[in-house]
Design a protein around this motif. Structure first.
Motif, PDB file in Angstrom:
ATOM      1  N   UNK A  97       0.847  -1.198   0.000  1.00 30.07           N
ATOM      2  CA  UNK A  97       0.000   0.000   0.000  1.00 30.07           C
ATOM      3  C   UNK A  97       0.884   1.251   0.000  1.00 30.07           C
ATOM      4  N   UNK A  98       1.660   1.464  -1.028  1.00 32.06           N
ATOM      5  CA  UNK A  98       2.521   2.644  -1.065  1.00 32.06           C
ATOM      6  C   UNK A  98       1.726   3.885  -1.456  1.00 32.06           C
ATOM      7  N   UNK A  99       2.329   5.053  -1.240  1.00 32.59           N
ATOM      8  CA  UNK A  99       1.687   6.308  -1.645  1.00 32.59           C
ATOM      9  C   UNK A  99       1.525   6.393  -3.164  1.00 32.59           C
ATOM     10  N   UNK A 100       2.569   6.139  -3.985  1.00 28.09           N
ATOM     11  CA  UNK A 100       2.375   6.224  -5.435  1.00 28.09           C
ATOM     12  C   UNK A 100       1.275   5.293  -5.947  1.00 28.09           C
ATOM     13  N   UNK A 101       1.232   4.064  -5.443  1.00 26.28           N
ATOM     14  CA  UNK A 101       0.201   3.117  -5.860  1.00 26.28           C
ATOM     15  C   UNK A 101      -1.185   3.652  -5.509  1.00 26.28           C
ATOM     16  N   UNK A 102      -1.342   4.129  -4.292  1.00 31.03           N
ATOM     17  CA  UNK A 102      -2.646   4.584  -3.838  1.00 31.03           C
ATOM     18  C   UNK A 102      -3.114   5.807  -4.619  1.00 31.03           C
ATOM     19  N   UNK A 192       8.879   2.779 -10.905  1.00 27.62           N
ATOM     20  CA  UNK A 192       8.264   3.395 -12.083  1.00 27.62           C
ATOM     21  C   UNK A 192       7.040   4.216 -11.710  1.00 27.62           C
ATOM     22  N   UNK A 193       6.245   3.732 -10.767  1.00 27.14           N
ATOM     23  CA  UNK A 193       5.073   4.488 -10.353  1.00 27.14           C
ATOM     24  C   UNK A 193       5.465   5.745  -9.582  1.00 27.14           C
ATOM     25  N   UNK A 194       6.531   5.669  -8.818  1.00 29.30           N
ATOM     26  CA  UNK A 194       7.012   6.869  -8.134  1.00 29.30           C
ATOM     27  C   UNK A 194       7.466   7.904  -9.152  1.00 29.30           C
ATOM     28  N   UNK A 195       8.124   7.452 -10.222  1.00 27.75           N
ATOM     29  CA  UNK A 195       8.524   8.369 -11.303  1.00 27.75           C
ATOM     30  C   UNK A 195       7.296   8.996 -11.973  1.00 27.75           C
ATOM     31  N   UNK A 196       6.274   8.184 -12.213  1.00 30.35           N
ATOM     32  CA  UNK A 196       5.058   8.695 -12.829  1.00 30.35           C
ATOM     33  C   UNK A 196       4.394   9.752 -11.943  1.00 30.35           C
ATOM     34  N   UNK A 197       4.374   9.500 -10.646  1.00 33.42           N
ATOM     35  CA  UNK A 197       3.772  10.453  -9.730  1.00 33.42           C
ATOM     36  C   UNK A 197       4.551  11.757  -9.692  1.00 33.42           C
ATOM     37  N   UNK A 198       5.876  11.641  -9.675  1.00 35.53           N
ATOM     38  CA  UNK A 198       6.725  12.848  -9.668  1.00 35.53           C
ATOM     39  C   UNK A 198       6.575  13.625 -10.966  1.00 35.53           C
TER      40      UNK A 198
END
Length: 203
Positions: A97-102, A192-198
């Protein structure tokens, strides 16, 4: 496939690793391993994954039912078992349940497109960054049987299925042939999701 004692060690270590990254806050997330006898070792309901011990891991059948009276598996055990039933090669499943995923799962439609990342090579059949995948996103549902039906409908008769998906506003499921492969895939997707969020934040 491992025996129960070995699987417990792998699950406890994985829980500590996911906790260090902040991917399993409070009692969130669950972790499982397919055992040599065809049953599943999975985290007990309600425990913090960063403080797991051997007693925090129980056995269930592929139907998701506990094999020992008094053991209460996670409510989402059915999703783990659905993966094991559909993919004979799956040996470990991780749910975080990470922040980027959520955040991204709440903003996405039916999928999130990941393209041009070096870490796409973590997925099977992708030997180069010059590729793209659609990471499925499913609406969250407290009825796990109905949610698993929705997942299986999307999988359909596909010859190959991306070994991961998101639940909207909830979390991620990733699997692999064993725990090291599942961890590698989860870390790749999370990056990759953290990159997308940033990228969204900067734009």
């Amino acid at each position: 496939m491992p025996e129960l004692a070995e699987a417990r060690e792998a699950i406890v270590a994985a829980g500590q690793r996911l906790d260090r990254f902040g991917w399993v806050p409070a009692t969130a997330g669950n972790i499982s391993v397919r055992l040599r006898d065809g049953t599943v070792a999975i985290t007990r309901s309600g425990g913090h994954k960063g403080f797991l011990d051997a007693d925090g891991v129980i056995r269930v059948g592929l139907d998701g039912r506990s094999l020992r009276e008094g053991d209460r598996p996670s409510a989402e055990t059915g999703l783990h078992c659905g993966i094991y039933r559909r993919f004979p090669e799956a040996g470990a499943v991780l749910h975080g349940h990470s922040v980027p995923v959520t955040v991204l799962s709440r903003l996405a439609g039916e999928s999130i497109r990941l393209e041009g990342y070096e870490l796409l090579k973590a997925f099977p059949g992708l030997a180069t960054h010059a590729a793209a995948v659609e990471l499925p996103v499913f609406d969250n549902d407290q009825d796990i049987g109905r949610l698993q039906d929705a997942v299986e409908t999307r999988w359909g008769g596909a010859a190959s299925v991306l070994p991961g998906y998101l639940l909207r506003g909830h979390g991620i499921y990733v699997w692999g042939a064993d725990m090291p492969q599942a961890l590698m895939r989860l870390e790749a997707v999370e990056f990759m999701l953290r990159c997308e969020l940033e990228a969204r934040r900067l734009s």
